[in-house]
Motif scaffolding. Structure first.
Motif, PDB file in Angstrom:
ATOM      1  N   CYS A  43       0.839  -1.210   0.000  1.00 33.36           N
ATOM      2  CA  CYS A  43       0.000   0.000   0.000  1.00 33.36           C
ATOM      3  C   CYS A  43       0.869   1.255   0.000  1.00 33.36           C
ATOM      4  O   CYS A  43       1.950   1.291   0.589  1.00 33.36           O
ATOM      5  N   ARG A  44       0.378   2.284  -0.668  1.00 33.87           N
ATOM      6  CA  ARG A  44       0.998   3.602  -0.570  1.00 33.87           C
ATOM      7  C   ARG A  44      -0.038   4.560  -0.002  1.00 33.87           C
ATOM      8  O   ARG A  44      -1.182   4.600  -0.467  1.00 33.87           O
ATOM      9  N   ILE A  45       0.350   5.303   1.024  1.00 31.52           N
ATOM     10  CA  ILE A  45      -0.567   6.238   1.670  1.00 31.52           C
ATOM     11  C   ILE A  45      -0.103   7.661   1.405  1.00 31.52           C
ATOM     12  O   ILE A  45       1.067   8.002   1.598  1.00 31.52           O
ATOM     13  N   HIS A  46      -1.025   8.482   0.959  1.00 34.00           N
ATOM     14  CA  HIS A  46      -0.774   9.901   0.733  1.00 34.00           C
ATOM     15  C   HIS A  46      -1.508  10.682   1.823  1.00 34.00           C
ATOM     16  O   HIS A  46      -2.740  10.688   1.875  1.00 34.00           O
ATOM     17  N   CYS A  47      -0.745  11.304   2.708  1.00 32.69           N
ATOM     18  CA  CYS A  47      -1.310  12.062   3.822  1.00 32.69           C
ATOM     19  C   CYS A  47      -1.545  13.502   3.376  1.00 32.69           C
ATOM     20  O   CYS A  47      -0.611  14.177   2.915  1.00 32.69           O
ATOM     21  N   VAL A  48      -2.785  13.952   3.524  1.00 30.79           N
ATOM     22  CA  VAL A  48      -3.188  15.268   3.033  1.00 30.79           C
ATOM     23  C   VAL A  48      -3.722  16.091   4.192  1.00 30.79           C
ATOM     24  O   VAL A  48      -4.632  15.652   4.900  1.00 30.79           O
ATOM     25  N   ASP A  49      -3.161  17.281   4.394  1.00 27.87           N
ATOM     26  CA  ASP A  49      -3.634  18.153   5.463  1.00 27.87           C
ATOM     27  C   ASP A  49      -3.204  19.579   5.165  1.00 27.87           C
ATOM     28  O   ASP A  49      -2.109  19.804   4.625  1.00 27.87           O
ATOM     29  N   LEU A  50      -4.060  20.527   5.502  1.00 25.36           N
ATOM     30  CA  LEU A  50      -3.709  21.935   5.319  1.00 25.36           C
ATOM     31  C   LEU A  50      -2.602  22.334   6.286  1.00 25.36           C
ATOM     32  O   LEU A  50      -1.737  23.153   5.961  1.00 25.36           O
ATOM     33  N   LYS A  51      -2.618  21.751   7.483  1.00 25.18           N
ATOM     34  CA  LYS A  51      -1.558  21.976   8.467  1.00 25.18           C
ATOM     35  C   LYS A  51      -0.798  20.664   8.625  1.00 25.18           C
ATOM     36  O   LYS A  51      -0.976  19.919   9.582  1.00 25.18           O
ATOM     37  N   SER A  66       5.006   4.411   7.158  1.00 25.25           N
ATOM     38  CA  SER A  66       5.741   5.607   6.739  1.00 25.25           C
ATOM     39  C   SER A  66       6.805   5.305   5.690  1.00 25.25           C
ATOM     40  O   SER A  66       7.290   6.200   5.010  1.00 25.25           O
ATOM     41  N   ARG A  67       7.157   4.028   5.558  1.00 26.29           N
ATOM     42  CA  ARG A  67       8.162   3.667   4.546  1.00 26.29           C
ATOM     43  C   ARG A  67       7.685   3.971   3.135  1.00 26.29           C
ATOM     44  O   ARG A  67       8.493   4.202   2.236  1.00 26.29           O
ATOM     45  N   ASP A  68       6.394   3.902   2.925  1.00 27.25           N
ATOM     46  CA  ASP A  68       5.838   4.147   1.591  1.00 27.25           C
ATOM     47  C   ASP A  68       4.721   5.174   1.713  1.00 27.25           C
ATOM     48  O   ASP A  68       3.560   4.915   1.422  1.00 27.25           O
ATOM     49  N   MET A  69       5.100   6.350   2.167  1.00 22.26           N
ATOM     50  CA  MET A  69       4.127   7.396   2.464  1.00 22.26           C
ATOM     51  C   MET A  69       4.589   8.717   1.854  1.00 22.26           C
ATOM     52  O   MET A  69       5.786   9.030   1.848  1.00 22.26           O
ATOM     53  N   SER A  70       3.630   9.481   1.336  1.00 20.82           N
ATOM     54  CA  SER A  70       3.915  10.813   0.811  1.00 20.82           C
ATOM     55  C   SER A  70       3.064  11.832   1.545  1.00 20.82           C
ATOM     56  O   SER A  70       1.914  11.544   1.925  1.00 20.82           O
ATOM     57  N   LEU A  71       3.604  13.029   1.744  1.00 19.36           N
ATOM     58  CA  LEU A  71       2.905  14.092   2.456  1.00 19.36           C
ATOM     59  C   LEU A  71       2.541  15.213   1.501  1.00 19.36           C
ATOM     60  O   LEU A  71       3.338  15.598   0.647  1.00 19.36           O
ATOM     61  N   HIS A  72       1.330  15.742   1.676  1.00 22.43           N
ATOM     62  CA  HIS A  72       0.838  16.825   0.823  1.00 22.43           C
ATOM     63  C   HIS A  72       0.192  17.885   1.710  1.00 22.43           C
ATOM     64  O   HIS A  72      -0.640  17.561   2.559  1.00 22.43           O
ATOM     65  N   THR A  73       0.570  19.125   1.499  1.00 23.75           N
ATOM     66  CA  THR A  73      -0.056  20.243   2.206  1.00 23.75           C
ATOM     67  C   THR A  73      -1.107  20.832   1.286  1.00 23.75           C
ATOM     68  O   THR A  73      -0.793  21.475   0.279  1.00 23.75           O
ATOM     69  N   LEU A  74      -2.359  20.609   1.624  1.00 20.06           N
ATOM     70  CA  LEU A  74      -3.457  20.942   0.710  1.00 20.06           C
ATOM     71  C   LEU A  74      -4.741  21.133   1.493  1.00 20.06           C
ATOM     72  O   LEU A  74      -5.021  20.384   2.436  1.00 20.06           O
ATOM     73  N   ASP A  75      -5.534  22.125   1.106  1.00 25.32           N
ATOM     74  CA  ASP A  75      -6.863  22.323   1.668  1.00 25.32           C
ATOM     75  C   ASP A  75      -7.839  21.456   0.875  1.00 25.32           C
ATOM     76  O   ASP A  75      -8.065  21.696  -0.316  1.00 25.32           O
ATOM     77  N   LEU A  82      -7.731  19.164  -5.152  1.00 28.10           N
ATOM     78  CA  LEU A  82      -7.920  17.812  -4.643  1.00 28.10           C
ATOM     79  C   LEU A  82      -8.113  16.825  -5.784  1.00 28.10           C
ATOM     80  O   LEU A  82      -7.526  15.737  -5.788  1.00 28.10           O
ATOM     81  N   LYS A  83      -8.907  17.200  -6.762  1.00 24.84           N
ATOM     82  CA  LYS A  83      -9.154  16.320  -7.909  1.00 24.84           C
ATOM     83  C   LYS A  83      -7.859  16.034  -8.661  1.00 24.84           C
ATOM     84  O   LYS A  83      -7.573  14.882  -9.038  1.00 24.84           O
TER      85      LYS A  83
END
Length: 429
Positions: A43-51, A66-75, A82-83
């Protein structure tokens, strides 16, 4: 859902519920017998949060994921961005734990054919309309119900936390155990006495809650008490903390306040009964809310503090269940978790772990069950689809207790009790 590689977009990834959900998923990733282990292995998890939190936060709380995780700063309220993100990462599942508008996010998922699960209905426009004060929950519910018929491509499970969510499964399981007997009432009940193990740590002019304090105060201060009868919402024009209602679950006896909640509407509609949510919080918080019934606006300027075991040790337990009322008896089912037992394993409090278990059940159902395309409340899912939602819950949840009271107090308004004179110093039952 047949998916070679699972790609999850987790909205609101920096919040308290997300922390608990990630803890459960991380545990599943390391447990070969867990229902989701095979899916999480690739699995790959994309973490999305404005903060957005730093990567170190996720490495600490969910090291296997967390080994296969990406972070995104997004409202997530910016549906255009988002789309684009969901298309670019090839998301196959959105777990929405954010405060973004539910209908807007679900619309994007429906357009892209992405599975969706959330814990609560959100609508920023409703929250900002002063003329709806007192009725924000029912307005969010109505607007969602009006929109849901337009979703034709997504598989979605709506409001699967503890309540709403797990309690709907409890209600149907308890009712189905006695198919020849028709209840006249179905009440969701919760008694959460979680507080600091050292009460001296409590500060003045502070509201403490085991979940988002702003959301708790919205229910406790701004909305009128609501019950539902046959799916019709009925409001009592009192302050929530003007009234209290007796709840008996075997040896457990407490008095809860009536608060508006989505599952009261869905269960009342599906079962044809009277339904309501009766909630008791810790005595210190109850006393504050009682004292400020006539000047509750002041409480919004106070400090709002989440009861987090990482700040200080917690004591107490969160009991959540259902009470089915029959003409001559009552049947109940409930789950209890203690924060001092949950925190060492999951790094969160009992309330958040209960919510996370509901999310886990929904995610399992979407990934492992053959569910038809559609948007479902949990009780609708269980009535209309072949789902093992309850089996998935039981994998990580503590034991569910069932029992029966010999006599019935009748319907909700017959349970009303005046507050005792000594409520300021103790909770007299």
């Amino acid at each position: 859902m047949n998916q070679q590689r699972l790609t999850i977009a987790l909205l609101g990834s920096g919040g308290g519920v997300a922390k608990a959900v990630l803890a459960l998923l991380n545990r599943s990733a390391g447990d070969s017998s867990s229902p989701l282990h095979r899916h999480l292995a690739h699995c790959r998890i994309h973490c999305v949060d404005l903060k957005q939190r730093p990567k170190a936060y996720y490495r600490e709380h969910c090291p296997l994921l967390s080994r296969d995780m990406s972070l995104h700063t997004l409202d997530a309220n910016d549906t255009s961005l988002l789309k684009k993100l969901l298309k670019r990462i090839g998301a196959s599942l959105v777990i929405d734990l954010s405060w973004a508008d539910t209908v807007s996010v679900l619309s994007v998922c429906d357009e892209l054919g992405i599975a969706y699960a959330n814990t609560a209905l959100e609508n920023k426009e409703v929250d900002e309309m002063q003329e709806l004060e007192g009725f924000t929950l029912i307005e969010r519910f109505i607007r969602f119900e009006e929109a849901r018929g337009g979703f034709t491509r997504a598989k979605a499970i709506i409001s699967s936390g503890m309540n709403p969510g797990v309690v709907q499964w409890m209600a149907l399981k308890l009712r189905n155990a006695y198919p020849d007997e028709q209840p006249i009432g179905c009440y969701i009940v919760e008694s959460d006495d979680t507080f600091y193990a050292d009460p001296k740590l409590a500060e003045e002019r502070t509201i403490y809650s085991t979940w988002a304090p702003e959301c708790f105060l919205d229910e406790a201060l701004l909305n009128y008490p609501m019950l539902a009868s046959g799916g019709v919402p009925l409001f009592l024009y009192n302050h929530v903390y003007d009234l209290r209602f007796r709840v008996k679950l075997g040896a457990h006896l407490f008095h809860g306040c009536l608060m508006p909640h989505e599952e009261a509407l869905t269960l009342s509609r599906l079962l044809g009964v009277e339904s309501g949510f009766l909630y008791k919080v810790s005595n210190p918080v109850t006393a504050i809310l009682r004292q400020h019934r006539e000047d509750s606006d002041e409480l919004w300027s106070w400090k709002h503090q989440l009861l987090d075991p990482n700040d200080a040790p917690l004591d107490g337990a969160d009991l959540v269940g259902v009470l089915l009322v029959y003409p001559d008896k009552e049947r109940y089912m409930y789950n209890v978790m203690r924060s001092d037992e949950v925190a060492p394993v999951y790094g969160t409090n009992a309330t958040y772990l209960q919510v996370a278990c509901g999310v886990y059940g929904a995610v399992c159902a979407l990934l492992l069950d053959e569910i038809n395309t559609g948007v479902y409340w949990v009780d609708e899912l269980l009535l209309n689809q072949e789902s093992r939602y309850g089996d998935y819950l039981s994998y990580y949840m503590a034991e569910f207790v069932t029992g029966e009271n010999d006599t019935s107090d009748g319907l909700l308004l017959q349970r009303m009790r005046d507050w005792p004179e000594g409520w300021r110093t103790s909770e007299s039952e």
